[in-house]
Design an enzyme around this catalytic site. Structure first.
Site, mmCIF file in Angstrom:
data_model
loop_
_atom_site.group_PDB
_atom_site.id
_atom_site.type_symbol
_atom_site.label_atom_id
_atom_site.label_comp_id
_atom_site.label_asym_id
_atom_site.label_seq_id
_atom_site.Cartn_x
_atom_site.Cartn_y
_atom_site.Cartn_z
ATOM 1 N N SER A 156 0.721 -1.390 -0.104
ATOM 2 C CA SER A 156 0.006 0.131 0.009
ATOM 3 C C SER A 156 0.891 1.092 -0.033
ATOM 4 O O SER A 156 2.098 1.175 0.280
ATOM 5 C CB SER A 156 -0.939 0.028 1.318
ATOM 6 O OG SER A 156 -1.590 1.240 1.303
ATOM 7 N N TYR A 167 -2.289 -1.089 9.935
ATOM 8 C CA TYR A 167 -2.269 -1.418 8.446
ATOM 9 C C TYR A 167 -0.887 -1.064 7.783
ATOM 10 O O TYR A 167 -0.436 -1.656 6.979
ATOM 11 C CB TYR A 167 -3.481 -0.740 7.974
ATOM 12 C CG TYR A 167 -3.518 -0.620 6.170
ATOM 13 C CD1 TYR A 167 -3.991 -1.848 5.899
ATOM 14 C CD2 TYR A 167 -3.180 0.278 5.568
ATOM 15 C CE1 TYR A 167 -4.291 -1.994 4.325
ATOM 16 C CE2 TYR A 167 -3.288 0.207 4.261
ATOM 17 C CZ TYR A 167 -4.002 -0.891 3.765
ATOM 18 O OH TYR A 167 -4.011 -1.063 2.237
#
Length: 252
Positions: free
Chosen positions: A140, A153
């Site tokens: 990401s 995350y």
């Protein structure tokens, strides 16, 4: 973009029932590959598999369970006798809010899905891979830059990048490539849910946030699939250990 060289090659895609995983699976089948579709949502998974036909094999699995990962890898080999491509796409954002407000259970869950599952899948699949095989791990943009409100995350996705680079070197002598894709805003259910969780009353809406980005919009799953399928395929044979941002210049 159409490639040659996918005919009868075998791929595993996790998180294949929607979003980028579904888009990648559809592209691979269109290019001639056989695809093991993995997801924990039976209804959505079988919908995708039924629409793609006999070149797919759907396996319902929870990637937080290592034995289920090993089972879908074994099931792919039993079905088609080989594994040429692995796309570790399944992921969760986890709990939103300040990182230090998170619990160890929060941390364990996010890392189990986003990092440990990729490690276990690669460990299980690599023993069946030969020269020319390719692995693409989903990271990401938040694995590269700060992720306020989504710290666990971001940390899990940074770990994916570290694993990708290490395995690219370690598996290079066997001719197995390992790369990572780091999306920014891609129009998926995961993006919308994470933005909803982080929304501040009176703050910018989801659509307003998108308009403020350099390209003024989110990317599509199909645009992400173009990059991922290229990395999985035969036109990127000297690309390994790379992290490709696909974010409409947001991370520039």
């Amino acid at each position: 973009m159409s490639q040659t060289g996918f005919q009868d090659r075998v791929a595993i895609v996790t998180g294949a029932a929607r979003g980028m995983g579904e888009a990648v699976s559809r592209r691979l089948v269109a290019e001639g590959a056989k695809v093991c579709l993995v997801d924990r949502d039976p209804e959505a998974l079988y919908r995708v598999a039924d629409s793609l036909g006999e070149r797919t094999h759907a396996i319902v699995a929870d990637v937080t369970a290592p034995e289920q990962i090993e089972a879908f890898v074994a099931g792919t080999v039993e079905r088609w006798g080989r594994i040429d491509m692995l796309h570790n796409n399944a992921g969760v954002t986890g709990r939103s809010g300040p990182a230090l407000d998170s619990t160890l259970d929060d941390l364990d869950f996010v890392f189990a899905v986003n990092f440990r599952a990729a490690f276990v899948a690669i460990k299980a699949a690599a023993m069946h891979m030969t020269e020319g095989a390719s692995i693409v791990n989903m990271s990401s943009l938040f694995g590269i830059r700060a992720a306020p409100g989504m710290g666990l995350y971001g940390a899990s996705k940074a770990a994916v990048i570290g694993l990708t680079k290490t395995l690219a070197v370690e598996l290079a002598p066997r001719g197995i490539r390992v790369n990572s894709v780091a999306p920014g805003a891609i129009e998926t259910d995961l993006l919308r849910s994470s933005n909803a969780a982080l929304h501040v009353p009176g703050g910018p809406s989801y659509d307003e946030k998108l308009k403020s980005m350099p390209m003024g919009r989110a990317g599509t799953p199909e645009e992400a699939a173009n990059l991922i399928v290229w990395l999985l395929g035969p036109e990127s044979t000297f690309v390994s250990g790379a992290v490709y941002q696909i974010d409409g210049a947001r991370g520039a």
